[in-house]
Write a protein that holds these residues in place. Structure first.
Motif: not given
Length: 238
Positions: A53, A57, A103
């Motif tokens: 993450m 993110v 991503c």
């Protein structure tokens, strides 16, 4: 805004700002990733895979934020004819596409042990993939422009229309049944434990500064190319 319409004035600001953003962002991003990798506890359900993450993110946010930057710059270009708006939009495109790709890649790596598959065609993943292809389309249109360093009106309109996809990405986990988790950070607060939240914010700050530095680098390079082209044309006319 028009204070920096003069390229020379913009370059005087961008020259010292670029290394400051780059090195600060690099230190923060590396520090946050090391913090998340070695100091953050293992998550109860997802184990160590949750630590993806700290890259995934920020990449997702910057992929979406980059397109919003293109849309705003395109509006400024079309409405106010700001001379650097098209340059800025074009400079954002490649870093934005890169973060959108990161991503998607990190999401697939995260999804394999969590969902048991590399990819699912749900709303969030599909709309993010659409964003990546929008970036590729915008880059192709901008490169096809005859205006060196700037973007054509067609590319600018495309940049504005493509922004429709951003709220779709954001709301996809609410509008459709999705394997992707719901939003963990909203204006109302966060459901993420503080042990993960602090390094995540540092990572977002670091990668955002890196993004800004990359955009400034590309804008400076585009302006330098425009200056060289103008000089070569003057020499050819003499």
């Amino acid at each position: 805004m028009h204070r920096f319409a003069n390229p020379a004035r913009f370059l005087r600001l961008a020259k010292p700002l670029t290394p400051a953003l780059f090195w600060t962002g690099l230190l923060l991003a590396i520090g946050a990733c090391l913090w998340g990798l070695f100091a953050v506890p293992t998550e109860r359900l997802m184990g160590d895979t949750v630590k993806i993450m700290f890259v995934h993110v920020p990449a997702a946010w910057l992929g979406m934020g980059g397109w919003m930057g293109i849309a705003i710059a395109s509006l400024v270009q079309l409405i106010w004819r700001h001379p650097l708006a098209g340059v800025a939009a074009r400079a954002i495109a490649v870093p934005g596409a890169t973060f959108a790709a990161i991503c998607l890649l990190t999401g697939s790596i995260w999804g394999r042990p969590t969902w048991g598959t590399w990819w699912v065609w749900d709303g969030r993943l599909t709309s993010m993939l659409v964003l990546f292809f929008l970036y590729l389309g915008y880059i192709a249109l901008a490169n096809a422009s005859s205006e060196k360093g700037d973007t054509s009106r067609v590319a600018a309109v495309f940049g504005i229309i493509g922004a429709v996809n951003i709220p779709i990405i954001n709301r996809s986990v609410i509008w459709w049944e999705s394997q992707h988790q719901k939003a963990s950070i909203t204006l109302g607060g966060s459901s993420i434990d503080g042990a993960y939240l602090a390094p995540l914010f540092v990572a977002v700050a670091g990668f955002s500064l890196l993004f800004g530095a990359l955009v400034l680098m590309r804008m400076r390079a585009a302006l330098a190319e425009m200056r060289i082209d103008a000089r070569m044309r003057r020499m050819a006319d003499d």
